[in-house]
Design a protein around this motif. Structure first.
Motif, mmCIF file in Angstrom:
data_model
loop_
_atom_site.group_PDB
_atom_site.id
_atom_site.type_symbol
_atom_site.label_atom_id
_atom_site.label_comp_id
_atom_site.label_asym_id
_atom_site.label_seq_id
_atom_site.Cartn_x
_atom_site.Cartn_y
_atom_site.Cartn_z
ATOM 1 N N MET A 1 0.837 -1.209 0.000
ATOM 2 C CA MET A 1 0.000 0.000 0.000
ATOM 3 C C MET A 1 0.869 1.255 0.000
ATOM 4 O O MET A 1 0.559 2.230 -0.689
ATOM 5 C CB MET A 1 -0.949 0.006 1.198
ATOM 6 C CG MET A 1 -2.102 -0.970 1.058
ATOM 7 S SD MET A 1 -3.204 -0.573 -0.310
ATOM 8 C CE MET A 1 -4.054 0.828 0.381
ATOM 9 N N HIS A 2 1.956 1.232 0.744
ATOM 10 C CA HIS A 2 2.864 2.382 0.755
ATOM 11 C C HIS A 2 3.520 2.548 -0.617
ATOM 12 O O HIS A 2 3.726 3.686 -1.072
ATOM 13 C CB HIS A 2 3.894 2.255 1.878
ATOM 14 C CG HIS A 2 3.321 2.573 3.224
ATOM 15 N ND1 HIS A 2 3.097 3.861 3.658
ATOM 16 C CD2 HIS A 2 2.891 1.767 4.217
ATOM 17 C CE1 HIS A 2 2.571 3.837 4.869
ATOM 18 N NE2 HIS A 2 2.420 2.571 5.232
ATOM 19 N N GLU A 3 3.824 1.450 -1.302
ATOM 20 C CA GLU A 3 4.341 1.527 -2.668
ATOM 21 C C GLU A 3 3.297 2.163 -3.591
ATOM 22 O O GLU A 3 3.622 2.999 -4.434
ATOM 23 C CB GLU A 3 4.723 0.150 -3.188
ATOM 24 C CG GLU A 3 5.973 -0.424 -2.566
ATOM 25 C CD GLU A 3 6.264 -1.843 -3.042
ATOM 26 O OE1 GLU A 3 5.589 -2.329 -3.983
ATOM 27 O OE2 GLU A 3 7.158 -2.476 -2.462
ATOM 28 N N CYS A 4 2.045 1.758 -3.414
ATOM 29 C CA CYS A 4 0.961 2.340 -4.214
ATOM 30 C C CYS A 4 0.811 3.829 -3.914
ATOM 31 O O CYS A 4 0.613 4.639 -4.823
ATOM 32 C CB CYS A 4 -0.356 1.612 -3.953
ATOM 33 S SG CYS A 4 -0.411 -0.064 -4.595
ATOM 34 N N ALA A 5 0.909 4.187 -2.650
ATOM 35 C CA ALA A 5 0.795 5.599 -2.253
ATOM 36 C C ALA A 5 1.900 6.425 -2.913
ATOM 37 O O ALA A 5 1.644 7.529 -3.408
ATOM 38 C CB ALA A 5 0.856 5.727 -0.737
ATOM 39 N N GLN A 6 3.113 5.880 -2.927
ATOM 40 C CA GLN A 6 4.225 6.584 -3.573
ATOM 41 C C GLN A 6 3.995 6.714 -5.079
ATOM 42 O O GLN A 6 4.309 7.748 -5.666
ATOM 43 C CB GLN A 6 5.540 5.869 -3.304
ATOM 44 C CG GLN A 6 6.027 6.009 -1.877
ATOM 45 C CD GLN A 6 7.298 5.206 -1.618
ATOM 46 O OE1 GLN A 6 7.652 4.301 -2.384
ATOM 47 N NE2 GLN A 6 7.977 5.527 -0.530
ATOM 48 N N ALA A 7 3.454 5.679 -5.688
ATOM 49 C CA ALA A 7 3.195 5.717 -7.126
ATOM 50 C C ALA A 7 2.092 6.723 -7.475
ATOM 51 O O ALA A 7 2.145 7.376 -8.515
ATOM 52 C CB ALA A 7 2.811 4.323 -7.625
ATOM 53 N N ALA B 1 1.274 9.456 -5.603
ATOM 54 C CA ALA B 1 1.581 10.800 -5.098
ATOM 55 C C ALA B 1 1.823 11.854 -6.185
ATOM 56 O O ALA B 1 1.294 12.967 -6.073
ATOM 57 C CB ALA B 1 2.760 10.735 -4.126
ATOM 58 N N PRO B 2 2.563 11.561 -7.239
ATOM 59 C CA PRO B 2 2.787 12.606 -8.248
ATOM 60 C C PRO B 2 1.513 13.022 -9.014
ATOM 61 O O PRO B 2 1.498 14.060 -9.662
ATOM 62 C CB PRO B 2 3.790 11.974 -9.215
ATOM 63 C CG PRO B 2 4.397 10.831 -8.493
ATOM 64 C CD PRO B 2 3.365 10.373 -7.516
ATOM 65 N N PHE B 3 0.464 12.212 -8.916
ATOM 66 C CA PHE B 3 -0.741 12.450 -9.710
ATOM 67 C C PHE B 3 -1.931 12.927 -8.889
ATOM 68 O O PHE B 3 -3.004 13.179 -9.438
ATOM 69 C CB PHE B 3 -1.123 11.170 -10.458
ATOM 70 C CG PHE B 3 0.000 10.625 -11.284
ATOM 71 C CD1 PHE B 3 0.345 11.208 -12.493
ATOM 72 C CD2 PHE B 3 0.750 9.543 -10.832
ATOM 73 C CE1 PHE B 3 1.393 10.725 -13.251
ATOM 74 C CE2 PHE B 3 1.808 9.048 -11.582
ATOM 75 C CZ PHE B 3 2.135 9.639 -12.801
ATOM 76 N N THR B 4 -1.788 13.005 -7.567
ATOM 77 C CA THR B 4 -2.911 13.374 -6.701
ATOM 78 C C THR B 4 -2.502 14.473 -5.730
ATOM 79 O O THR B 4 -1.316 14.696 -5.490
ATOM 80 C CB THR B 4 -3.406 12.157 -5.882
ATOM 81 O OG1 THR B 4 -2.370 11.740 -4.992
ATOM 82 C CG2 THR B 4 -3.816 11.000 -6.787
ATOM 83 N N ASP B 5 -3.508 15.127 -5.167
ATOM 84 C CA ASP B 5 -3.250 16.120 -4.127
ATOM 85 C C ASP B 5 -3.654 15.568 -2.758
ATOM 86 O O ASP B 5 -3.938 16.305 -1.839
ATOM 87 C CB ASP B 5 -3.988 17.424 -4.432
ATOM 88 C CG ASP B 5 -5.498 17.256 -4.481
ATOM 89 O OD1 ASP B 5 -5.985 16.103 -4.454
ATOM 90 O OD2 ASP B 5 -6.208 18.282 -4.567
ATOM 91 N N TRP B 6 -3.701 14.251 -2.639
ATOM 92 C CA TRP B 6 -4.066 13.572 -1.398
ATOM 93 C C TRP B 6 -3.179 12.351 -1.232
ATOM 94 O O TRP B 6 -2.537 11.905 -2.174
ATOM 95 C CB TRP B 6 -5.544 13.175 -1.392
ATOM 96 C CG TRP B 6 -6.010 12.501 -2.661
ATOM 97 C CD1 TRP B 6 -6.556 13.116 -3.752
ATOM 98 C CD2 TRP B 6 -5.933 11.110 -2.992
ATOM 99 N NE1 TRP B 6 -6.827 12.184 -4.737
ATOM 100 C CE2 TRP B 6 -6.463 10.941 -4.287
ATOM 101 C CE3 TRP B 6 -5.483 9.988 -2.306
ATOM 102 C CZ2 TRP B 6 -6.544 9.711 -4.918
ATOM 103 C CZ3 TRP B 6 -5.567 8.750 -2.930
ATOM 104 C CH2 TRP B 6 -6.092 8.624 -4.223
ATOM 105 N N ASP B 7 -3.137 11.831 -0.013
ATOM 106 C CA ASP B 7 -2.297 10.681 0.308
ATOM 107 C C ASP B 7 -3.166 9.430 0.463
ATOM 108 O O ASP B 7 -4.144 9.443 1.227
ATOM 109 C CB ASP B 7 -1.525 10.942 1.608
ATOM 110 C CG ASP B 7 -0.644 9.769 1.976
ATOM 111 O OD1 ASP B 7 0.411 9.597 1.334
ATOM 112 O OD2 ASP B 7 -1.022 9.010 2.891
#
Length: 147
Positions: A109-115, A117-123
């Motif tokens: 999930m943290h890998e997905c969050a990092q992926a 991040a550049p495309f969203t304004d939320w975590d």
């Protein structure tokens, strides 16, 4: 033989339930495709595919091919995938307990969050855990990637 000798025609839903819940999950599998005209409310066939289903079942029993019969062997390669059926199936907190209790799930999930991040304004982790200030699942730009 049981189906052919039954006084009442068993409902497909009852047969499926019995096979799924009372039999061992063995490596060899078979699927019989039924007609989409089946009555999904009560599991009956409406006469649209019972003969074909029975013919496919007979083909399975005798080792013969049939256009409505699919056979194969389940392969296990040690990988697990979580598949969610899409938007509308989510709920607040979905995945939060698994995130908190499974280190492997949390790492992915943290890998997905990092992926994301550049495309969203939320975590992603904030959304899943319901952190204060995180957007809700009522936003389509949040719910689709979060699911």
């Amino acid at each position: 033989t049981h189906l052919e000798s039954a006084d009442d025609t068993p409902r497909a839903v009852d047969i499926g339930w019995s096979l799924a819940t009372t039999r061992a999950a063995l490596d060899h599998r078979a699927v019989i495709l039924t007609d989409t005209g089946a009555d999904t409310d009560n599991g009956t066939d409406n006469g649209s595919g019972g003969g074909e289903a029975m013919a496919a079942l007979t083909a399975l029993a005798t080792g013969q091919p049939h256009p409505r019969l699919i056979t194969g062997q389940a392969g296990v390669d040690g990988k697990t995938v979580f598949v969610f059926p899409g938007q509308g199936s989510q709920w607040t907190g979905m995945g939060a307990q698994l995130l908190a209790t499974s280190p492997v799930f949390a790492a992915r999930m943290h890998e997905c969050a990092q992926a994301l991040a550049p495309f969203t304004d939320w975590d992603l982790i904030d959304v899943i855990t319901g952190a204060p200030g995180a957007p809700g699942l009522d936003r389509v730009d949040v719910v689709q990637p979060a699911t």
